[in-house]
Scaffold this motif. Structure first.
Motif, PDB file in Angstrom:
ATOM      1  N   ARG A 195       0.952  -1.352   0.071  1.00 22.46           N
ATOM      2  CA  ARG A 195      -0.055  -0.181   0.030  1.00 22.46           C
ATOM      3  C   ARG A 195       0.814   1.256   0.173  1.00 22.46           C
ATOM      4  N   GLN A 196       2.172   1.106   0.140  1.00 19.05           N
ATOM      5  CA  GLN A 196       3.158   2.365   0.125  1.00 19.05           C
ATOM      6  C   GLN A 196       3.578   2.510  -1.580  1.00 19.05           C
ATOM      7  N   GLY A 197       2.996   1.884  -2.103  1.00 20.66           N
ATOM      8  CA  GLY A 197       3.153   2.107  -3.691  1.00 20.66           C
ATOM      9  C   GLY A 197       2.882   3.347  -4.233  1.00 20.66           C
ATOM     10  N   GLU A 198       3.592   3.687  -5.375  1.00 19.09           N
ATOM     11  CA  GLU A 198       3.286   5.106  -5.724  1.00 19.09           C
ATOM     12  C   GLU A 198       1.844   5.379  -6.209  1.00 19.09           C
ATOM     13  N   VAL A 199       1.320   4.198  -6.935  1.00 15.86           N
ATOM     14  CA  VAL A 199      -0.123   4.455  -7.464  1.00 15.86           C
ATOM     15  C   VAL A 199      -1.134   4.392  -6.450  1.00 15.86           C
ATOM     16  N   VAL A 200      -0.989   3.634  -5.377  1.00 17.69           N
ATOM     17  CA  VAL A 200      -2.018   3.494  -4.378  1.00 17.69           C
ATOM     18  C   VAL A 200      -2.069   4.834  -3.534  1.00 17.69           C
ATOM     19  N   LEU A 201      -0.690   5.398  -3.183  1.00 10.23           N
ATOM     20  CA  LEU A 201      -0.588   6.703  -2.386  1.00 10.23           C
ATOM     21  C   LEU A 201      -1.187   7.996  -3.317  1.00 10.23           C
ATOM     22  N   LYS A 202      -0.861   7.683  -4.590  1.00 12.71           N
ATOM     23  CA  LYS A 202      -1.471   9.032  -5.396  1.00 12.71           C
ATOM     24  C   LYS A 202      -3.061   8.963  -5.560  1.00 12.71           C
ATOM     25  N   LEU A 203      -3.633   7.816  -5.727  1.00 14.63           N
ATOM     26  CA  LEU A 203      -5.091   7.633  -5.777  1.00 14.63           C
ATOM     27  C   LEU A 203      -5.642   7.872  -4.374  1.00 14.63           C
ATOM     28  N   THR A 204      -5.093   7.549  -3.436  1.00 14.34           N
ATOM     29  CA  THR A 204      -5.436   7.740  -2.073  1.00 14.34           C
ATOM     30  C   THR A 204      -5.729   9.181  -1.663  1.00 14.34           C
ATOM     31  N   GLN A 205      -4.488  10.087  -2.076  1.00 14.83           N
ATOM     32  CA  GLN A 205      -4.381  11.706  -2.115  1.00 14.83           C
ATOM     33  C   GLN A 205      -5.653  12.129  -2.936  1.00 14.83           C
ATOM     34  N   MET A 206      -5.578  11.682  -4.224  1.00 11.11           N
ATOM     35  CA  MET A 206      -6.591  12.223  -5.215  1.00 11.11           C
ATOM     36  C   MET A 206      -8.028  12.053  -4.456  1.00 11.11           C
ATOM     37  N   ILE A 207      -8.523  11.040  -3.875  1.00  9.92           N
ATOM     38  CA  ILE A 207      -9.648  10.631  -3.107  1.00  9.92           C
ATOM     39  C   ILE A 207      -9.940  11.801  -2.040  1.00  9.92           C
ATOM     40  N   GLY A 208      -8.894  11.735  -1.322  1.00 12.73           N
ATOM     41  CA  GLY A 208      -8.962  12.486   0.080  1.00 12.73           C
ATOM     42  C   GLY A 208     -10.101  11.866   0.994  1.00 12.73           C
ATOM     43  N   LYS A 209     -11.222  12.514   1.157  1.00  9.76           N
ATOM     44  CA  LYS A 209     -12.514  12.054   2.005  1.00  9.76           C
ATOM     45  C   LYS A 209     -13.547  12.046   1.115  1.00  9.76           C
ATOM     46  N   ASN A 210     -13.449  11.995   0.054  1.00  5.36           N
ATOM     47  CA  ASN A 210     -14.689  12.380  -0.943  1.00  5.36           C
ATOM     48  C   ASN A 210     -15.195  11.043  -1.594  1.00  5.36           C
ATOM     49  N   VAL A 211     -16.486  10.886  -0.836  1.00  6.29           N
ATOM     50  CA  VAL A 211     -17.056   9.326  -1.199  1.00  6.29           C
ATOM     51  C   VAL A 211     -17.423   9.344  -2.652  1.00  6.29           C
ATOM     52  N   LYS A 212     -17.574  10.354  -3.286  1.00  8.29           N
ATOM     53  CA  LYS A 212     -18.081  10.292  -4.796  1.00  8.29           C
ATOM     54  C   LYS A 212     -16.948  10.028  -5.717  1.00  8.29           C
ATOM     55  N   LEU A 213     -15.625  10.680  -5.065  1.00  5.59           N
ATOM     56  CA  LEU A 213     -14.530  10.015  -6.053  1.00  5.59           C
ATOM     57  C   LEU A 213     -14.141   8.624  -5.936  1.00  5.59           C
ATOM     58  N   TYR A 214     -14.179   8.299  -4.515  1.00  7.13           N
ATOM     59  CA  TYR A 214     -13.908   6.815  -4.264  1.00  7.13           C
ATOM     60  C   TYR A 214     -14.704   5.961  -5.226  1.00  7.13           C
ATOM     61  N   ASP A 215     -16.212   6.381  -5.159  1.00  4.69           N
ATOM     62  CA  ASP A 215     -17.034   5.351  -5.856  1.00  4.69           C
ATOM     63  C   ASP A 215     -16.609   5.403  -7.438  1.00  4.69           C
ATOM     64  N   MET A 216     -16.357   6.687  -7.880  1.00  2.77           N
ATOM     65  CA  MET A 216     -16.031   6.609  -9.102  1.00  2.77           C
ATOM     66  C   MET A 216     -14.688   5.762  -9.645  1.00  2.77           C
ATOM     67  N   VAL A 217     -13.816   5.910  -8.626  1.00  6.97           N
ATOM     68  CA  VAL A 217     -12.631   4.857  -8.853  1.00  6.97           C
ATOM     69  C   VAL A 217     -12.916   3.501  -8.828  1.00  6.97           C
ATOM     70  N   LEU A 218     -13.789   3.098  -8.011  1.00 11.62           N
ATOM     71  CA  LEU A 218     -14.208   1.777  -7.867  1.00 11.62           C
ATOM     72  C   LEU A 218     -15.145   1.307  -9.280  1.00 11.62           C
ATOM     73  N   GLN A 219     -15.732   2.493  -9.550  1.00  9.61           N
ATOM     74  CA  GLN A 219     -16.585   2.103 -10.958  1.00  9.61           C
ATOM     75  C   GLN A 219     -15.352   2.051 -12.161  1.00  9.61           C
ATOM     76  N   PHE A 220     -14.584   2.731 -12.036  1.00 11.93           N
ATOM     77  CA  PHE A 220     -13.573   2.624 -13.001  1.00 11.93           C
ATOM     78  C   PHE A 220     -12.842   1.214 -13.148  1.00 11.93           C
ATOM     79  N   LEU A 221     -12.523   0.886 -11.819  1.00 12.13           N
ATOM     80  CA  LEU A 221     -11.825  -0.605 -11.622  1.00 12.13           C
ATOM     81  C   LEU A 221     -13.020  -1.782 -12.044  1.00 12.13           C
ATOM     82  N   ARG A 222     -14.214  -1.672 -11.545  1.00  6.38           N
ATOM     83  CA  ARG A 222     -15.275  -2.761 -12.237  1.00  6.38           C
ATOM     84  C   ARG A 222     -15.276  -2.679 -13.525  1.00  6.38           C
TER      85      ARG A 222
END
Length: 582
Positions: free
Chosen positions: A195-222
């Motif tokens: 979880r200290q990998g560059e991509v995971v850290l960047k995505l975590t920062q981009m999402i912050g505490k924003n539930v809407k962005l988190y849901d978007m990322v999950l939808q991209f992954l699905r």
């Protein structure tokens, strides 16, 4: 450069130019301009001539004052935002209104960006202006970008897409690593390290505490998982949730129904084993899915489809079977084993469930428990019987030879059932880990026909090539090389380039152990055609160079790696009918 100053009633270069054009006494006009637009501090005027005497340009003086005031203002903005005053955001909005016209002025831009960053809700008009100007969008803080992204899914997708591609490239590069080892393989890193990998850290920062962005990322992954069937997207889904868990982002963790399940499973992955207590917890989560909430099974199945979760579940299954053997118990009598199979089945069915949108646990084929696992056990019994036979005094020995065929049920199920196939493949790895050459030679040819060609998948071949380093000396036997290469890897290398790559990876590591006549044959067989990819050609070139070098200098003896994987065979009192190990 000075756009926006006139809007605030401040003179700029154009005003000075106009003044000088229309005046009769330029020097007086300049003095007047300086008086009106300089620092409005009466006591300062008498001090400025001292700077002139020291040769300090007025520009340098004003620039230093400006920089100091700007830094103080930016600090003050942060203090106001972090304070508890009810009108703190009103103050910031007022400051934004005054400063925003100067947002394109490089010297003022940091102040505007600081104000934008600390406003929880930036006025929509300002957001649209930032989004429309590429340069402004590029320099604005991630806190501002989140507010833009949450209403612009396409723009957010453009930002996330390169990261997702990078993640997949990194995972696949790890599977094709030139370093073959059983101790340092794809699954060696702990979950927290991953979880200290560059991509995971960047995505975590981009999402912050924003539930809407988190849901978007999950939808991209699905969507990407459906489009590509690439299981690494499942890994990222789990890692992202647990990364937010590490940061105590309760705003997201509390609304993701998979959070507690993932948290428990993460602990199992860390230990590479599902113990009885955690098994009960995981079962509780699965049994607790209520009517009307079945959609959560789609996300749970994706989390269980993560190769790291699957690896843990199958290792736990093999260990569970070992314990059952030591207790003379049947697989169908073990609730823990049945749960492991249930979770494996749910994970293996992730793609079908998300694709069909039918959120229902796949029905587990009970014959996997009642027919396949006993067939697998019979292979263990054959192996044990032969081992005992070899230890008998010569006068008591019979003409027993090591069996070279497998039970039809075993072959049938690894071809027709994905859960059985996964267990069968890990059983082969277990046999390799025990350095059991005879069993390996018996099993490898059967892997040519497996469910969805799972035996030729990158994850299994990565693990198998690593495990085969434990049998390095056996590569001096033509019989063993035939089983590994001719009877398994070479059956599909011409149609599957990934198999070609893994075969070359293995040879690059083991070439000094293989018989010279056999290595020459393999070298000719594995020569890549012109249309092959660069990685295959590079591996082949590397192999040729190593073979040339080894002809000039004899190989040095290698020490076998010490092996402590934390998964020890279970020993039972030896009896003619009970195997000592699985």
């Amino acid at each position: 450069m000075f756009a926006g100053l006139p809007e605030l009633g401040i003179s700029n270069g154009e005003d000075l130019k106009e003044t000088l054009t229309n005046c009769t006494e330029p020097l007086k006009a300049i003095d007047q301009f300086q008086m009106e637009n300089g620092i409005l501090l009466p006591t300062l005027q008498s001090a400025l001539p001292f700077l002139d005497l020291h040769g300090t340009p007025r520009l340098e003086f004003h620039q230093s004052v400006f920089d100091e005031l700007r830094d103080k203002l930016m600090e003050r903005v942060a203090v106001i935002a972090e304070g508890k005053e009810e009108d703190r955001y009103v103050k910031l909005e007022e400051l934004l209104e005054k400063s925003f016209p100067l947002v394109k002025m490089p010297s003022i831009q940091p102040v505007v960006m600081q104000v934008l960053k600390h406003l929880p809700k930036v006025p929509e008009k300002k957001l649209k202006q930032v989004m429309a100007e590429k340069e402004l969008y590029k320099v604005c803080a991630v806190e501002v970008k989140r507010q833009i992204w949450q209403d612009n899914q396409a723009l957010f997708g453009d930002e996330v897409s390169p990261l997702l591609k990078q993640y997949i490239v990194e995972k696949e590069a790890a599977l094709f690593s030139n370093d073959l080892s059983i101790l340092h393989n794809f699954f060696s890193s702990s979950p927290k390290t991953r979880r200290q990998g560059e991509v995971v850290l960047k995505l975590t920062q981009m999402i912050g505490k924003n539930v809407k962005l988190y849901d978007m990322v999950l939808q991209f992954l699905r969507t990407l998982f459906l489009r590509t069937r690439n299981v690494h997207y499942c890994t990222l889904r789990a890692e992202l949730l647990m990364s937010l868990h590490d940061l105590d982002v309760s705003e997201i963790c509390s609304v993701d129904p998979c959070h507690k399940f993932s948290w428990c499973l993460d602990a199992c992955i860390r230990e590479k084993f599902v113990d009885a207590k955690r098994a009960r917890e995981l079962q509780g989560f699965l049994d607790g899915v209520k009517k009307g909430q079945e959609q959560v099974l789609g996300d749970l199945s994706m989390i269980l489809c993560d190769p790291f979760a699957c690896n843990t579940l199958v290792l736990s299954t093999v260990r569970n079977l070992q314990e059952l053997l030591s207790q003379d118990a049947l697989p169908r009598d073990s609730p823990d084993l049945l749960l492991l199979l249930r979770m494996l089945s749910l994970g293996q069915g992730a793609w079908d469930m998300i694709d069909s949108q039918v959120f229902k646990e796949p029905r587990m084929d009970l014959e996997v428990v009642t027919r396949f696992l006993p067939a697998m056990m019979s292979i263990v019994v054959d192996d044990y019987t032969f081992t005992v036979e070899q230890k008998l005094p010569s006068e008591e020995k019979t003409s027993l030879t090591y069996p070279n065929t497998l039970p039809d049920t075993f072959s049938k199920y690894i071809l027709e059932n994905r859960v059985a196939c996964e267990i069968g493949l890990y059983y082969v790895l277990h046999i390799a880990k025990l350095r059991n050459k005879n069993a390996l030679q018996r099993l490898l040819p059967a892997l040519v026909d497996t469910y969805n060609d799972m035996a030729f998948g990158d994850i299994f071949l990565h693990l198998l090539t690593g495990h085969l380093t434990l049998l390095s000396d056996e590569f001096g036997s033509e019989e063993f090389c035939t089983a590994v290469f001719e009877n398994f890897l070479l059956t599909s290398f011409s149609s599957k380039e990934n198999v070609h790559r893994h075969a070359l990876r293995l040879l690059n590591h083991q070439h000094q152990k293989v018989l010279p006549s056999y290595i020459e044959t393999l070298k000719k067989t594995l020569e890549p055609p012109k249309q092959s990819s660069e990685p295959v050609k590079e591996l082949y070139t590397m192999l040729k160079e190593k073979l040339e070098a080894s002809k000039k200098s004899p190989p040095e003896p290698e020490e076998a790696p010490s092996l402590d994987l934390g998964l020890h065979p279970v020993t039972v009192p030896p009896t003619p009918s009970t195997p000592t190990t699985l």
